[in-house]
Design an enzyme around this catalytic site. Structure first.
Site, PDB file in Angstrom:
ATOM      1  CE1 TYR A   1      10.802 -51.944  45.067  1.00 37.61           C
ATOM      2  CE2 TYR A   1      13.004 -51.515  44.237  1.00 37.61           C
ATOM      3  CZ  TYR A   1      12.039 -52.403  44.659  1.00 37.61           C
ATOM      4  OH  TYR A   1      12.319 -53.746  44.666  1.00 37.61           O
TER       5      TYR A   1
ATOM      6  NE  ARG B   1       9.418 -52.640  36.849  1.00 36.55           N
ATOM      7  CZ  ARG B   1      10.441 -53.486  36.980  1.00 36.55           C
ATOM      8  NH1 ARG B   1      10.310 -54.766  36.632  1.00 36.55           N
ATOM      9  NH2 ARG B   1      11.614 -53.076  37.455  1.00 36.55           N
TER      10      ARG B   1
ATOM     11  CG  HIS C   1      -4.179 -48.979  58.438  1.00 33.05           C
ATOM     12  ND1 HIS C   1      -3.936 -48.523  59.706  1.00 33.05           N
ATOM     13  CD2 HIS C   1      -3.517 -50.148  58.320  1.00 33.05           C
ATOM     14  CE1 HIS C   1      -3.154 -49.372  60.338  1.00 33.05           C
ATOM     15  NE2 HIS C   1      -2.881 -50.378  59.508  1.00 33.05           N
TER      16      HIS C   1
ATOM     17  CE  LYS D   1      11.842 -52.528  40.927  1.00 34.53           C
ATOM     18  NZ  LYS D   1      12.332 -53.766  41.539  1.00 34.53           N
TER      19      LYS D   1
ATOM     20  CD  GLU E   1       9.069 -62.370  41.870  1.00 37.17           C
ATOM     21  OE1 GLU E   1       9.539 -61.848  40.857  1.00 37.17           O
ATOM     22  OE2 GLU E   1       8.258 -61.789  42.621  1.00 37.17           O
TER      23      GLU E   1
ATOM     24  CG  LEU F   1       8.696 -56.863  39.288  1.00 42.03           C
ATOM     25  CD1 LEU F   1       7.581 -55.898  39.710  1.00 42.03           C
ATOM     26  CD2 LEU F   1      10.034 -56.332  39.752  1.00 42.03           C
TER      27      LEU F   1
HETATM   28  C1  PLP Z   1      10.884 -59.555  43.373  1.00 43.50           C
HETATM   29  C2  PLP Z   1      11.631 -59.204  42.140  1.00 43.50           C
HETATM   30  N1  PLP Z   1      11.440 -59.926  41.027  1.00 43.50           N
HETATM   31  C3  PLP Z   1      12.107 -59.654  39.888  1.00 43.50           C
HETATM   32  C4  PLP Z   1      13.029 -58.619  39.830  1.00 43.50           C
HETATM   33  C5  PLP Z   1      13.753 -58.330  38.538  1.00 43.50           C
HETATM   34  O1  PLP Z   1      13.243 -57.167  37.950  1.00 43.50           O
HETATM   35  P1  PLP Z   1      14.134 -56.264  36.993  1.00 43.50           P
HETATM   36  O2  PLP Z   1      14.683 -57.173  35.944  1.00 43.50           O
HETATM   37  O3  PLP Z   1      13.178 -55.283  36.452  1.00 43.50           O
HETATM   38  O4  PLP Z   1      15.216 -55.672  37.830  1.00 43.50           O
HETATM   39  C6  PLP Z   1      13.244 -57.831  40.957  1.00 43.50           C
HETATM   40  C7  PLP Z   1      14.192 -56.709  40.914  1.00 43.50           C
HETATM   41  O5  PLP Z   1      14.465 -56.052  41.864  1.00 43.50           O
HETATM   42  C8  PLP Z   1      12.518 -58.121  42.137  1.00 43.50           C
HETATM   43  O6  PLP Z   1      12.699 -57.388  43.250  1.00 43.50           O
END
Ligand code: PLP
Length: 283
Positions: free
Chosen positions: A32, A51, A101, A146, A178, A202
């Site tokens: 997503y 991405r 699976h 993602k 994070e 991410l």
């Molecule tokens: C786990 C995670 N890390 C970092 C981010 C930040 O990513 P972005 O700046 O692309 O929204 C998100 C955004 O949803 C996230 O879910």
């Protein structure tokens, strides 16, 4: 009347039929994106679309549209729903197949959904900052994708919110990774530290914007991981995401960060971020 993109068609929600055997529903087998809309324009749209295709490649899912077609479909959706400020959410799953699976041996039709949400930016958070909670990072080892599999993130956010905090500061062992839905940064003695873009986080689009803003405002960056002890000893701390933009973190657990108020570098980054938004909307 709100419309939704269902594959390549703009439809009303009641027209959508989703299979109970959709692999996104059963396995989280999909990916997503969320893109912020300012003044009816998508911020960093190319980066988000790129991405989306990269995540798809990583799970061997073929998106049945070109990037340009997807871009146009998203703008048509925003226009149809007359969104001025808000965001667009979109996802694609591997489609429907008898539950097993392994990937289906006969081709499935990927299922794409996109919808818009109108909403204000969280100015109060930007101004006052938020509190966060340390939470052990129990997620899988492909956090660079993602993916729709967000249970680890959901549990982290829930743990933080149950403790009266806005975000989780996740850590593997003592290394800060994070947030549950954001990237994290600490500033110490005029240097910004953030976890490198490995498989453990991410690669946030907002993070990429912030890296370029640091150059603009003269804030040196070290893409190096730091520990939980180092985190609470930072002069400033903040989180970033598409919706949180640059949100100061003023406390982690019982530890006040710096003076317990948003720091000066964080304020400069917020101002530079605002200027980027203005560049988009006045272009
Ligand atoms: C786990 C995670 N890390 C970092 C981010 C930040 O990513 P972005 O700046 O692309 O929204 C998100 C955004 O949803 C996230 O879910």
């Amino acid at each position: 009347m709100t419309t939704i993109l269902w594959n390549d068609r703009l439809v009303k929600e009641e027209e959508i039929h989703l299979s109970v055997e959709d692999r996104g529903y059963q396995f989280g087998d999909g990916i997503y994106e969320v893109i912020k809309i300012y003044s009816s324009l998508m911020f960093t749209v190319t980066e988000h679309i790129d991405r989306f295709y990269e995540s798809a490649d990583k799970i061997k899912l073929v998106i049945p549209y070109t990037k340009d077609v997807l871009h146009k479909m998203l703008y048509d959706l925003i226009e149809d729903n007359q969104i001025v400020d808000g965001h667009v959410y979109f996802q694609i799953t591997r489609g429907s197949s008898p539950r097993a699976h392994a990937f289906p041996t006969t081709a499935t039709e990927p299922v794409f959904i996109a919808y818009t949400v109108a909403g204000e930016r969280p100015f109060e958070h930007f101004e006052q900052g938020v509190k966060a909670k340390f939470v052990e990072d129990i997620r899988w080892l492909r956090c660079d994708i993602k993916s729709l599999n967000l249970l680890g993130n959901v549990l982290a956010k829930e743990t933080a919110q149950q403790a009266g905090c806005f975000e989780a500061v996740q850590h593997r062992g003592d290394i800060v990774t994070e947030g549950s839905s954001s990237n994290l940064y600490g500033i110490k003695d005029g240097v910004l530290y953030t976890h490198p873009t490995t498989n453990l986080i991410l690669n946030g689009i907002t993070r990429r914007v912030i890296m370029s803003l640091c150059v603009e405002i003269g804030l040196p960056v070290k893409e190096e991981s730091f520990t939980t002890d180092q985190a609470v000893a930072m002069d400033e701390f903040f989180m970033s995401s598409t919706s949180a933009e640059v949100t100061p973190i003023i406390q982690i657990d019982d530890y006040k960060i710096g003076k317990g108020t948003p720091g000066e570098w964080t304020r400069k980054l917020q101002a530079a971020f605002e200027a980027r938004i203005q560049q988009l909307v006045t272009f």
